[in-house]
Design a protein around this motif. Structure first.
Motif, PDB file in Angstrom:
ATOM      1  N   LEU A 167      43.642  55.458   6.223  1.00 39.25           N
ATOM      2  CA  LEU A 167      44.200  54.532   7.199  1.00 39.25           C
ATOM      3  C   LEU A 167      43.131  53.987   8.132  1.00 39.25           C
ATOM      4  O   LEU A 167      43.145  52.799   8.492  1.00 39.25           O
ATOM      5  N   VAL A 168      42.187  54.829   8.527  1.00 41.39           N
ATOM      6  CA  VAL A 168      41.105  54.383   9.411  1.00 41.39           C
ATOM      7  C   VAL A 168      40.246  53.332   8.710  1.00 41.39           C
ATOM      8  O   VAL A 168      39.843  52.336   9.316  1.00 41.39           O
ATOM      9  N   VAL A 169      39.974  53.545   7.422  1.00 42.14           N
ATOM     10  CA  VAL A 169      39.211  52.554   6.659  1.00 42.14           C
ATOM     11  C   VAL A 169      40.026  51.275   6.513  1.00 42.14           C
ATOM     12  O   VAL A 169      39.509  50.156   6.677  1.00 42.14           O
ATOM     13  N   PHE A 170      41.310  51.431   6.179  1.00 44.71           N
ATOM     14  CA  PHE A 170      42.206  50.284   6.058  1.00 44.71           C
ATOM     15  C   PHE A 170      42.228  49.467   7.353  1.00 44.71           C
ATOM     16  O   PHE A 170      42.296  48.237   7.328  1.00 44.71           O
ATOM     17  N   ALA A 171      42.145  50.154   8.488  1.00 47.49           N
ATOM     18  CA  ALA A 171      42.195  49.488   9.790  1.00 47.49           C
ATOM     19  C   ALA A 171      40.863  48.887  10.200  1.00 47.49           C
ATOM     20  O   ALA A 171      40.762  48.274  11.269  1.00 47.49           O
ATOM     21  N   MET A 172      39.827  49.062   9.377  1.00 47.51           N
ATOM     22  CA  MET A 172      38.493  48.533   9.708  1.00 47.51           C
ATOM     23  C   MET A 172      37.988  49.066  11.048  1.00 47.51           C
ATOM     24  O   MET A 172      37.316  48.358  11.805  1.00 47.51           O
ATOM     25  N   TRP A 173      38.366  50.316  11.353  1.00 46.43           N
ATOM     26  CA  TRP A 173      37.897  50.990  12.560  1.00 46.43           C
ATOM     27  C   TRP A 173      38.327  50.258  13.844  1.00 46.43           C
ATOM     28  O   TRP A 173      37.617  50.295  14.847  1.00 46.43           O
ATOM     29  N   ARG A 174      39.496  49.613  13.791  1.00 45.78           N
ATOM     30  CA  ARG A 174      40.036  48.920  14.959  1.00 45.78           C
ATOM     31  C   ARG A 174      41.370  49.545  15.336  1.00 45.78           C
ATOM     32  O   ARG A 174      42.239  49.753  14.482  1.00 45.78           O
TER      33      ARG A 174
ATOM     34  N   PRO B 142      54.044  56.658  -1.016  1.00 44.73           N
ATOM     35  CA  PRO B 142      53.038  56.436   0.031  1.00 44.73           C
ATOM     36  C   PRO B 142      51.609  56.554  -0.465  1.00 44.73           C
ATOM     37  O   PRO B 142      50.709  55.859   0.021  1.00 44.73           O
ATOM     38  N   TYR B 143      51.376  57.403  -1.466  1.00 45.41           N
ATOM     39  CA  TYR B 143      50.027  57.577  -1.982  1.00 45.41           C
ATOM     40  C   TYR B 143      49.630  56.406  -2.875  1.00 45.41           C
ATOM     41  O   TYR B 143      48.465  55.982  -2.875  1.00 45.41           O
ATOM     42  N   ILE B 144      50.605  55.896  -3.613  1.00 46.58           N
ATOM     43  CA  ILE B 144      50.347  54.687  -4.398  1.00 46.58           C
ATOM     44  C   ILE B 144      50.019  53.522  -3.467  1.00 46.58           C
ATOM     45  O   ILE B 144      49.086  52.749  -3.716  1.00 46.58           O
ATOM     46  N   ALA B 145      50.787  53.422  -2.376  1.00 45.85           N
ATOM     47  CA  ALA B 145      50.527  52.361  -1.400  1.00 45.85           C
ATOM     48  C   ALA B 145      49.135  52.500  -0.797  1.00 45.85           C
ATOM     49  O   ALA B 145      48.426  51.508  -0.576  1.00 45.85           O
ATOM     50  N   THR B 146      48.706  53.741  -0.546  1.00 45.77           N
ATOM     51  CA  THR B 146      47.370  53.982   0.005  1.00 45.77           C
ATOM     52  C   THR B 146      46.295  53.536  -0.967  1.00 45.77           C
ATOM     53  O   THR B 146      45.322  52.867  -0.587  1.00 45.77           O
ATOM     54  N   ILE B 147      46.447  53.886  -2.240  1.00 49.79           N
ATOM     55  CA  ILE B 147      45.457  53.515  -3.255  1.00 49.79           C
ATOM     56  C   ILE B 147      45.368  52.002  -3.386  1.00 49.79           C
ATOM     57  O   ILE B 147      44.273  51.428  -3.438  1.00 49.79           O
ATOM     58  N   ILE B 148      46.523  51.344  -3.420  1.00 46.93           N
ATOM     59  CA  ILE B 148      46.531  49.885  -3.561  1.00 46.93           C
ATOM     60  C   ILE B 148      45.859  49.222  -2.359  1.00 46.93           C
ATOM     61  O   ILE B 148      45.044  48.298  -2.502  1.00 46.93           O
ATOM     62  N   ALA B 149      46.193  49.709  -1.149  1.00 49.05           N
ATOM     63  CA  ALA B 149      45.627  49.118   0.069  1.00 49.05           C
ATOM     64  C   ALA B 149      44.107  49.256   0.104  1.00 49.05           C
ATOM     65  O   ALA B 149      43.380  48.303   0.407  1.00 49.05           O
ATOM     66  N   ILE B 150      43.614  50.452  -0.216  1.00 54.78           N
ATOM     67  CA  ILE B 150      42.167  50.680  -0.196  1.00 54.78           C
ATOM     68  C   ILE B 150      41.480  49.898  -1.309  1.00 54.78           C
ATOM     69  O   ILE B 150      40.382  49.358  -1.126  1.00 54.78           O
ATOM     70  N   ALA B 151      42.127  49.818  -2.473  1.00 52.60           N
ATOM     71  CA  ALA B 151      41.538  49.063  -3.588  1.00 52.60           C
ATOM     72  C   ALA B 151      41.390  47.587  -3.227  1.00 52.60           C
ATOM     73  O   ALA B 151      40.352  46.969  -3.487  1.00 52.60           O
ATOM     74  N   LEU B 152      42.430  47.030  -2.633  1.00 58.61           N
ATOM     75  CA  LEU B 152      42.371  45.622  -2.234  1.00 58.61           C
ATOM     76  C   LEU B 152      41.315  45.402  -1.164  1.00 58.61           C
ATOM     77  O   LEU B 152      40.568  44.422  -1.192  1.00 58.61           O
ATOM     78  N   LEU B 153      41.247  46.336  -0.225  1.00 60.52           N
ATOM     79  CA  LEU B 153      40.278  46.210   0.857  1.00 60.52           C
ATOM     80  C   LEU B 153      38.850  46.345   0.340  1.00 60.52           C
ATOM     81  O   LEU B 153      37.937  45.649   0.805  1.00 60.52           O
ATOM     82  N   SER B 154      38.659  47.213  -0.644  1.00 60.13           N
ATOM     83  CA  SER B 154      37.319  47.469  -1.170  1.00 60.13           C
ATOM     84  C   SER B 154      36.756  46.280  -1.937  1.00 60.13           C
ATOM     85  O   SER B 154      35.557  46.242  -2.218  1.00 60.13           O
ATOM     86  N   MET B 155      37.613  45.340  -2.278  1.00 59.14           N
ATOM     87  CA  MET B 155      37.122  44.142  -2.959  1.00 59.14           C
ATOM     88  C   MET B 155      36.217  43.321  -2.053  1.00 59.14           C
ATOM     89  O   MET B 155      35.414  42.521  -2.521  1.00 59.14           O
ATOM     90  N   ASP B 156      36.350  43.536  -0.755  1.00 62.00           N
ATOM     91  CA  ASP B 156      35.498  42.841   0.213  1.00 62.00           C
ATOM     92  C   ASP B 156      34.571  43.867   0.863  1.00 62.00           C
ATOM     93  O   ASP B 156      34.729  44.236   2.012  1.00 62.00           O
ATOM     94  N   GLY B 157      33.626  44.367   0.084  1.00 61.55           N
ATOM     95  CA  GLY B 157      32.733  45.409   0.565  1.00 61.55           C
ATOM     96  C   GLY B 157      31.896  44.972   1.750  1.00 61.55           C
ATOM     97  O   GLY B 157      31.577  45.778   2.624  1.00 61.55           O
ATOM     98  N   LYS B 158      31.539  43.706   1.806  1.00 63.57           N
ATOM     99  CA  LYS B 158      30.723  43.210   2.914  1.00 63.57           C
ATOM    100  C   LYS B 158      31.459  43.362   4.235  1.00 63.57           C
ATOM    101  O   LYS B 158      30.875  43.730   5.255  1.00 63.57           O
TER     102      LYS B 158
END
Length: 306
Positions: free
Chosen positions: A228-235, A272-288
């Motif tokens: 969740l912290v990664v998903f939130a981009m530390w905000r 909830p765990y599937i949702a977590t994986i999907i959220a992080i996977a989508l977010l990781s597409m923008d590594g920059k």
């Protein structure tokens, strides 16, 4: 519209421990320390909280005891990674396993025991609002305090000297040390604070949400918190949004069952765990974007003697 009240009530109740623990993890990561032992800290807090309620009947004492126990576990983690310069990832996993093991050990005599749930505090006038009132404004007090805590941390990181120092230590510990700040001490306090929050979150689950002790009660929520912290981009503001989104995903199993939809229970439990994986996977597409928002020294060993 009872289902809507149920949805709202279940969402905020499930999201509250995620939010509290994620705010604690955010503090630690803002200081540059990656704590992967949140699962174990929440488990230990849940066990201690349940035991205190079972023996004393005091829910608030249970919340405090759970928080302090996990703060002690966090101090062990902090000592290893900050004083002995241990690897943060390996140490976090090891301490997390230790916490889960301790929770199972001390909770064994209380297996399948129940305790009275934490009292709900209806807010005057607001709890009388049709549909949303019973769902949102008739909850345990900690449900209302969690968003206030988030607001306080948002202000701290944005406008206070304390928040600026924590961020400086996380971005460039060498520069912070050069101007006279005790990097190790600040990080130590940040990690212990994160452990305190994780313990409070775990205790809340066992005394206000589940109230039936069973080994493995936390069930991966600690890992959801880290994600969740990664998903939130530390905000902070995005941590709040993410916590309530994941809270809704957590009770999706009950909603599907109440709707009479036939689906394997294992699949529903994994939502909830599937949702977590999907959220992080989508977010990781923008590594920059992740690299630009993450604290620069996150996970790096700092040796003040260098």
């Amino acid at each position: 519209m009872d289902w809507l009240a149920f949805l709202l009530s279940g969402t905020v109740l499930a999201a509250t421990p995620l939010l509290i623990a994620a705010l604690g993890e955010l503090i630690a990561e803002k200081s540059g320390v990656l704590n992967l032992s949140v699962e174990g800290m929440m488990a230990l807090g849940a066990a201690i909280g349940f035991i205190v309620v079972a023996e004393s009947g005091s829910h608030w004492l249970a919340i405090l005891a759970g928080g302090l126990a996990s703060a002690g576990l966090a101090a062990i983690f902090a000592f290893v990674v900050l004083v002995t310069l241990g690897n943060q990832v390996a140490t976090g996993i090891a301490v997390g396993i230790l916490g889960v093991g301790l929770a199972g050990l001390i909770g064994k005599p209380y297996e399948s025991m129940t305790v009275p749930p934490m009292a709900r505090v209806p807010l005057p006038l607001l709890s009388d609002i049709p549909i949303i009132g019973p769902g949102l404004f008739n909850q345990p007090l900690l449900v209302y305090l969690a968003p206030l805590l988030a607001a306080a941390l948002w202000w701290m990181f944005k406008h206070s000297k304390v928040g600026l120092v924590i961020r400086a230590v996380g971005e460039s510990p060498e520069s912070a040390h050069a101007v006279g700040y005790d990097v190790v001490g600040i990080r130590f306090l940040a990690v212990v604070t994160g452990g305190l929050f994780a313990g409070i979150a775990g205790a809340f689950i066992s005394v206000a949400s589940t109230t039936l002790w069973s080994d493995g009660m936390i069930a991966g929520r600690g890992w959801i918190v880290v994600a969740l912290v990664v998903f939130a981009m530390w905000r902070v503001e995005r941590v709040v949004i993410g916590a309530y989104l994941f809270g809704a995903a957590t009770i999706a199993e009950l909603l599907v069952q109440s709707a009479g939809i036939a689906a394997p229970s294992q699949l529903l439990t994994s939502i909830p765990y599937i949702a977590t994986i999907i959220a992080i996977a989508l977010l990781s597409m923008d590594g920059k974007r992740i690299r630009l928002n993450a604290p620069v020294s996150l996970g790096r060993v700092y040796n003040g003697a260098q």
